[in-house]
Design a protein around this motif. Structure first.
Motif, PDB file in Angstrom:
ATOM      1  N   LYS A  92     -40.764 -92.381  -3.418  1.00 58.68           N
ATOM      2  CA  LYS A  92     -39.939 -92.823  -4.540  1.00 58.68           C
ATOM      3  C   LYS A  92     -39.775 -91.702  -5.544  1.00 58.68           C
ATOM      4  N   VAL A  93     -38.694 -91.771  -6.299  1.00 63.82           N
ATOM      5  CA  VAL A  93     -38.486 -90.866  -7.413  1.00 63.82           C
ATOM      6  C   VAL A  93     -39.648 -91.060  -8.386  1.00 63.82           C
ATOM      7  N   GLY A  94     -40.150 -89.962  -8.934  1.00 64.04           N
ATOM      8  CA  GLY A  94     -41.215 -90.040  -9.929  1.00 64.04           C
ATOM      9  C   GLY A  94     -40.654 -89.801 -11.318  1.00 64.04           C
ATOM     10  N   TYR A  95     -41.403 -90.200 -12.337  1.00 62.58           N
ATOM     11  CA  TYR A  95     -40.966 -90.046 -13.718  1.00 62.58           C
ATOM     12  C   TYR A  95     -42.109 -89.523 -14.569  1.00 62.58           C
ATOM     13  N   VAL A  96     -41.767 -88.693 -15.540  1.00 65.52           N
ATOM     14  CA  VAL A  96     -42.706 -88.299 -16.578  1.00 65.52           C
ATOM     15  C   VAL A  96     -42.159 -88.863 -17.882  1.00 65.52           C
ATOM     16  N   MET A  97     -43.039 -89.537 -18.616  1.00 64.71           N
ATOM     17  CA  MET A  97     -42.677 -90.132 -19.899  1.00 64.71           C
ATOM     18  C   MET A  97     -43.685 -89.656 -20.938  1.00 64.71           C
ATOM     19  N   GLY A  98     -43.271 -89.599 -22.193  1.00 62.28           N
ATOM     20  CA  GLY A  98     -44.177 -89.142 -23.232  1.00 62.28           C
ATOM     21  C   GLY A  98     -43.832 -89.688 -24.596  1.00 62.28           C
ATOM     22  N   LYS A  99     -44.559 -89.182 -25.580  1.00 64.82           N
ATOM     23  CA  LYS A  99     -44.448 -89.595 -26.986  1.00 64.82           C
ATOM     24  C   LYS A  99     -44.797 -91.063 -27.170  1.00 64.82           C
ATOM     25  N   PHE A 100     -45.858 -91.488 -26.504  1.00 66.96           N
ATOM     26  CA  PHE A 100     -46.371 -92.851 -26.676  1.00 66.96           C
ATOM     27  C   PHE A 100     -47.468 -92.870 -27.724  1.00 66.96           C
TER      28      PHE A 100
ATOM     29  N   ASP B 259     -41.974-102.298  -7.302  1.00 67.36           N
ATOM     30  CA  ASP B 259     -41.178-103.276  -6.548  1.00 67.36           C
ATOM     31  C   ASP B 259     -39.796-102.754  -6.157  1.00 67.36           C
ATOM     32  N   SER B 260     -39.383-101.620  -6.709  1.00 68.78           N
ATOM     33  CA  SER B 260     -38.050-101.076  -6.420  1.00 68.78           C
ATOM     34  C   SER B 260     -38.028-100.422  -5.044  1.00 68.78           C
ATOM     35  N   ASP B 261     -36.821-100.269  -4.500  1.00 64.82           N
ATOM     36  CA  ASP B 261     -36.677 -99.675  -3.174  1.00 64.82           C
ATOM     37  C   ASP B 261     -37.013 -98.184  -3.148  1.00 64.82           C
ATOM     38  N   TRP B 262     -36.484 -97.424  -4.123  1.00 60.70           N
ATOM     39  CA  TRP B 262     -36.699 -95.976  -4.096  1.00 60.70           C
ATOM     40  C   TRP B 262     -37.087 -95.394  -5.445  1.00 60.70           C
ATOM     41  N   GLY B 263     -37.436 -96.269  -6.388  1.00 64.24           N
ATOM     42  CA  GLY B 263     -37.936 -95.806  -7.679  1.00 64.24           C
ATOM     43  C   GLY B 263     -37.004 -96.012  -8.846  1.00 64.24           C
TER      44      GLY B 263
END
Length: 135
Positions: free
Chosen positions: A77-85, A104-108
């Motif tokens: 699946k596609v990965g994600y980076v998130m910040g400023k939490f 639960d998504s097919d590919w992210g």
């Protein structure tokens, strides 16, 4: 050095991230990343719905300008980076809610209407899985 991790969907949190734009640590000398890891684990333990998403930690995701950063990943699946939490339970819950929809998504890709409010505006990058690019 690399350390083996469980396969499957995971939130990998930077445990050395700054607390905020202005502070490295809180009044007790704790880094924001370490506090976010604790919040993610606390929220995960509070609800069995989060059991399918691993909470992992590592030092420095190299997203230093976007303190309290996490990497969302899953094989294929596609990965994600998130910040400023903020390193608190509300942010942890939003991250884990998004991670459940992601798992639960097919590919992210999670439809925007399913995004928890707490993750909107926090995405920094998306990364294709090995052997793929996004059309």
């Amino acid at each position: 050095m690399l350390k083996p991790a469980a396969p499957g969907p995971a939130v990998v949190a930077c445990n050395t991230c700054r607390l905020s734009d202005d502070a490295r640590e809180n009044d007790e000398g704790r880094r924001g990343g370490a506090l976010l890891v604790e919040a993610l684990r606390r929220v995960q333990a509070s609800d069995p719905a989060y059991a399918g998403v691993a909470v992992e930690e590592m030092p420095c995701l190299f997203a230093c300008q976007s303190f309290c950063a996490v990497h969302l990943r899953c094989p294929g699946k596609v990965g994600y980076v998130m910040g400023k939490f903020a390193p608190d339970d509300d942010a942890a819950r939003a991250i884990l809610d998004y991670a459940r929809a992601y798992a639960d998504s097919d590919w992210g890709q999670v439809p925007y209407k399913q995004w928890p409010q707490g993750v909107k505006g926090h995405f920094l990058t998306r990364t294709p899985p090995e052997g793929f690019v996004v059309e």
